[in-house]
Design an enzyme around this catalytic site. Structure first.
Site, PDB file in Angstrom:
ATOM      1  N   GLU A  10     -32.505 100.647 -23.093  1.00 29.82           N
ATOM      2  CA  GLU A  10     -32.262  99.513 -24.209  1.00 29.82           C
ATOM      3  C   GLU A  10     -31.658  98.096 -23.499  1.00 29.82           C
ATOM      4  O   GLU A  10     -30.994  98.450 -22.336  1.00 29.82           O
ATOM      5  CB  GLU A  10     -31.084  99.751 -25.221  1.00 29.82           C
ATOM      6  CG  GLU A  10     -31.701 100.956 -25.969  1.00 29.82           C
ATOM      7  CD  GLU A  10     -31.051 101.347 -27.322  1.00 29.82           C
ATOM      8  OE1 GLU A  10     -31.404 101.830 -28.262  1.00 29.82           O
ATOM      9  OE2 GLU A  10     -29.507 101.352 -27.128  1.00 29.82           O
ATOM     10  N   CYS A  18     -28.352  91.380 -21.445  1.00 25.70           N
ATOM     11  CA  CYS A  18     -27.606  92.946 -21.129  1.00 25.70           C
ATOM     12  C   CYS A  18     -28.643  93.793 -20.412  1.00 25.70           C
ATOM     13  O   CYS A  18     -29.267  94.150 -21.414  1.00 25.70           O
ATOM     14  CB  CYS A  18     -26.701  93.125 -22.203  1.00 25.70           C
ATOM     15  SG  CYS A  18     -25.596  94.656 -21.860  1.00 25.70           S
ATOM     16  N   CYS A  20     -26.452 107.823 -17.558  1.00 25.99           N
ATOM     17  CA  CYS A  20     -25.129 107.299 -16.504  1.00 25.99           C
ATOM     18  C   CYS A  20     -24.737 108.756 -16.004  1.00 25.99           C
ATOM     19  O   CYS A  20     -24.525 109.543 -16.995  1.00 25.99           O
ATOM     20  CB  CYS A  20     -24.350 106.537 -17.046  1.00 25.99           C
ATOM     21  SG  CYS A  20     -23.160 105.876 -15.985  1.00 25.99           S
ATOM     22  N   CYS A  23     -18.102 108.765 -18.794  1.00 24.93           N
ATOM     23  CA  CYS A  23     -17.004 108.301 -19.469  1.00 24.93           C
ATOM     24  C   CYS A  23     -16.718 108.729 -20.888  1.00 24.93           C
ATOM     25  O   CYS A  23     -17.817 108.821 -21.592  1.00 24.93           O
ATOM     26  CB  CYS A  23     -16.790 106.862 -19.330  1.00 24.93           C
ATOM     27  SG  CYS A  23     -17.045 106.104 -17.838  1.00 24.93           S
ATOM     28  N   CYS A  71     -18.070 106.600 -24.154  1.00 22.32           N
ATOM     29  CA  CYS A  71     -19.392 105.927 -23.868  1.00 22.32           C
ATOM     30  C   CYS A  71     -20.628 106.441 -24.335  1.00 22.32           C
ATOM     31  O   CYS A  71     -20.750 107.682 -23.816  1.00 22.32           O
ATOM     32  CB  CYS A  71     -19.541 105.303 -22.364  1.00 22.32           C
ATOM     33  SG  CYS A  71     -20.978 104.718 -22.081  1.00 22.32           S
ATOM     34  N   GLU A 126     -24.624 102.912 -14.536  1.00 17.23           N
ATOM     35  CA  GLU A 126     -23.530 102.489 -13.702  1.00 17.23           C
ATOM     36  C   GLU A 126     -24.176 101.375 -12.522  1.00 17.23           C
ATOM     37  O   GLU A 126     -24.891 102.535 -11.532  1.00 17.23           O
ATOM     38  CB  GLU A 126     -22.673 103.396 -13.024  1.00 17.23           C
ATOM     39  CG  GLU A 126     -21.744 103.310 -11.567  1.00 17.23           C
ATOM     40  CD  GLU A 126     -20.932 101.690 -11.755  1.00 17.23           C
ATOM     41  OE1 GLU A 126     -20.185 101.918 -12.709  1.00 17.23           O
ATOM     42  OE2 GLU A 126     -21.065 100.904 -11.051  1.00 17.23           O
ATOM     43  N   SER A 130     -21.067  94.789 -13.960  1.00 15.31           N
ATOM     44  CA  SER A 130     -19.885  95.336 -14.325  1.00 15.31           C
ATOM     45  C   SER A 130     -19.933  96.957 -13.703  1.00 15.31           C
ATOM     46  O   SER A 130     -20.909  97.449 -13.786  1.00 15.31           O
ATOM     47  CB  SER A 130     -19.979  95.595 -15.973  1.00 15.31           C
ATOM     48  OG  SER A 130     -18.769  96.275 -16.361  1.00 15.31           O
ATOM     49  N   SER A 168     -14.284  97.624 -15.125  1.00 11.76           N
ATOM     50  CA  SER A 168     -13.789  98.568 -16.440  1.00 11.76           C
ATOM     51  C   SER A 168     -12.471  99.106 -16.112  1.00 11.76           C
ATOM     52  O   SER A 168     -12.375 100.192 -15.686  1.00 11.76           O
ATOM     53  CB  SER A 168     -14.854  99.509 -16.844  1.00 11.76           C
ATOM     54  OG  SER A 168     -15.992  98.816 -16.989  1.00 11.76           O
ATOM     55  N   LEU A 169     -11.420  98.432 -16.681  1.00 20.16           N
ATOM     56  CA  LEU A 169     -10.210  99.012 -16.327  1.00 20.16           C
ATOM     57  C   LEU A 169      -9.652 100.069 -17.187  1.00 20.16           C
ATOM     58  O   LEU A 169      -9.383 101.214 -16.991  1.00 20.16           O
ATOM     59  CB  LEU A 169      -9.242  97.699 -16.254  1.00 20.16           C
ATOM     60  CG  LEU A 169      -7.646  98.125 -16.004  1.00 20.16           C
ATOM     61  CD1 LEU A 169      -7.415  98.802 -14.531  1.00 20.16           C
ATOM     62  CD2 LEU A 169      -6.732  96.862 -16.215  1.00 20.16           C
ATOM     63  N   HIS A 170      -9.581  99.404 -18.725  1.00 16.08           N
ATOM     64  CA  HIS A 170      -9.225 100.446 -19.740  1.00 16.08           C
ATOM     65  C   HIS A 170      -7.904 101.151 -19.559  1.00 16.08           C
ATOM     66  O   HIS A 170      -7.374 101.450 -20.707  1.00 16.08           O
ATOM     67  CB  HIS A 170     -10.454 101.340 -19.920  1.00 16.08           C
ATOM     68  CG  HIS A 170     -11.918 100.936 -19.863  1.00 16.08           C
ATOM     69  ND1 HIS A 170     -12.115  99.625 -20.324  1.00 16.08           N
ATOM     70  CD2 HIS A 170     -12.853 101.627 -19.950  1.00 16.08           C
ATOM     71  CE1 HIS A 170     -13.411  99.311 -20.000  1.00 16.08           C
ATOM     72  NE2 HIS A 170     -13.864 100.607 -19.871  1.00 16.08           N
ATOM     73  N   ASN A 203     -16.129 100.183 -29.893  1.00 16.51           N
ATOM     74  CA  ASN A 203     -17.235 100.172 -30.662  1.00 16.51           C
ATOM     75  C   ASN A 203     -17.498 101.863 -31.093  1.00 16.51           C
ATOM     76  O   ASN A 203     -17.954 102.345 -30.064  1.00 16.51           O
ATOM     77  CB  ASN A 203     -18.494  99.575 -30.162  1.00 16.51           C
ATOM     78  CG  ASN A 203     -18.066  98.088 -29.989  1.00 16.51           C
ATOM     79  OD1 ASN A 203     -17.798  97.315 -30.939  1.00 16.51           O
ATOM     80  ND2 ASN A 203     -18.603  97.351 -29.039  1.00 16.51           N
ATOM     81  N   CYS A 226     -21.403  96.599 -26.814  1.00 14.22           N
ATOM     82  CA  CYS A 226     -20.990  97.507 -25.745  1.00 14.22           C
ATOM     83  C   CYS A 226     -20.901  98.824 -25.843  1.00 14.22           C
ATOM     84  O   CYS A 226     -20.139  99.340 -26.900  1.00 14.22           O
ATOM     85  CB  CYS A 226     -19.538  96.929 -25.265  1.00 14.22           C
ATOM     86  SG  CYS A 226     -19.825  95.366 -24.736  1.00 14.22           S
TER      87      CYS A 226
END
Ligand code: SAH
Ligand code: SF4
Length: 344
Positions: A91, A104, A111, A115, A118, A165, A196, A219-221, A295, A338
């Protein structure tokens, strides 16, 4: 089978022409026509010798990924499902702002990083995309815009925040970036491109030496090692206290930042204590913090925090004079926000 024109950076196209025994000064014309003029199937390129035409068009293909599905949402976001030659799909999303767009791009089918929050990560890695499949997403999206929204058809920004990634597919992402910024190619400014990453160290080490000076987003999170590892499993192997000092060396020039993305999850990493620790970690860095409320996607176990919680988190970061924004969610109506992307 023909190979793709869109796999070549400008320099490697010149090399390819040399190998074919064709004049290398024709590379500029080929790049210009296929990228700047968005002329995907030219019969007549002024100035191109017959020998080059014959060699190029009998050896190379100019095929773009095929649009399997297009969904548009009320806020003008467009989500494409593209299909490649082997039937694999990704996508790609066009996000509108002031009659222009950010695209994007996806870098992999699925991936490998797994994570916890995700949608893409739930699929595992099928394969990495080739350069031409990354550039193909850009060109096919641009062609769609020209045909369907001719009044606002410009893509000004590129973010590698779709599926995959990017630094786990370093070579192809790097070549795609080179084509995007080439003055003979798409001519995007390097500060309009953001890659990213979840903090994949082998790719970051190569970035330092090899990547053109585009923006990096991490991506810290969570600033807390154990919490971050729960969200991003590769944090165990490549801990945040090794990643941050490395990426802080990347931005060149006074006005350049590192974007730190912080996914806000209800009652997991959205407390005042989390905000304080994040601010303490980033206060003396080149940080620009981007808060992304979680999301949800089908089957996800987490929730987005309340607006008050998001606001409070924002206030705390801001009180340390760290620039911070809250990412407005676009395209969630069509699962294009996202972390909601998934191949079908
Ligand atoms: N693999 C790269 C880039 C793709 S993900 C990376 O992880 O950085 C792009 C951004 O979307 C990342 O910051 C990622 O953490 C975020 N994201 C993933 N899942 C999400 C979700 N469910 N809600 C909001 N953001 C999400
Ligand atoms: Fe991969 Fe990024 Fe999703 Fe993690 S957040 S699984 S690195 S796409």
């Amino acid at each position: 089978m023909k190979s793709s024109f869109y796999q070549y950076s400008f320099e490697s196209l010149r090399q390819y022409l040399t190998d074919l025994g064709v004049r290398t000064d024709q590379a500029r014309l080929l790049f210009n026509w296929h990228y700047k003029k968005n002329n995907i199937t030219p019969c007549e390129i002024n100035g191109l010798s017959n020998q080059t035409k014959e060699m190029i068009y009998s050896n190379l293909s100019f095929d773009l990924p095929v649009i399997d599905q297009v969904q548009t949402s009320e806020d003008s976001t467009v989500k494409f499902l593209f299909s490649f030659q082997d039937g694999k799909k990704v996508e790609t999303v066009l996000i509108p702002f002031n009659q222009k767009y950010t695209v994007c791009l996806s870098s992999q089918v699925g991936c490998a990083m797994n994570c916890a929050f995700c949608f893409t990560g739930t699929q595992g890695l099928t394969r990495s995309l080739k350069t031409e499949e990354i550039i193909g997403q850009f060109l096919a999206a641009q062609t769609w815009l020209t045909q369907n929204r001719p009044d606002d058809d410009r893509i000004l920004n590129v973010v590698f925040m779709g599926q995959g990634e990017p630094l786990h597919n370093f070579d192809n992402v790097k070549t795609a970036v080179e084509i995007l910024i080439s003055q003979h190619g798409l001519s995007l400014a390097d500060h309009k491109i953001t890659v990213s990453t979840s903090g994949y160290m082998p790719g970051l080490l190569r970035w330092k030496e090899e990547m053109p000076s585009v923006n990096i987003a991490l991506s810290l999170h969570s600033p807390i090692d154990e919490k971050r590892s729960q969200l991003i499993p590769i944090n165990r192997k490549y801990p945040i206290n090794e990643v941050i000092p490395l990426i802080e060396q990347f931005p060149q020039g006074k006005k350049r930042f590192v974007t730190y993305e912080y996914l806000l999850i209800h009652e997991f990493n959205d407390s005042e204590e989390d905000a304080l620790q994040t601010a303490n970690l980033l206060v003396n860095t080149k940080a620009f913090v981007n808060l992304i409320p979680f999301n949800p996607f089908p089957g996800s176990k987490w929730q987005r925090p309340s607006d008050e919680k998001i606001k409070r988190f924002h206030e705390i970061i801001e009180s340390f004079r760290i620039p911070v924004t809250i990412r407005t969610t676009k395209g969630d109506q069509i699962l294009a926000a996202c972390g909601q992307l998934k191949s079908h």
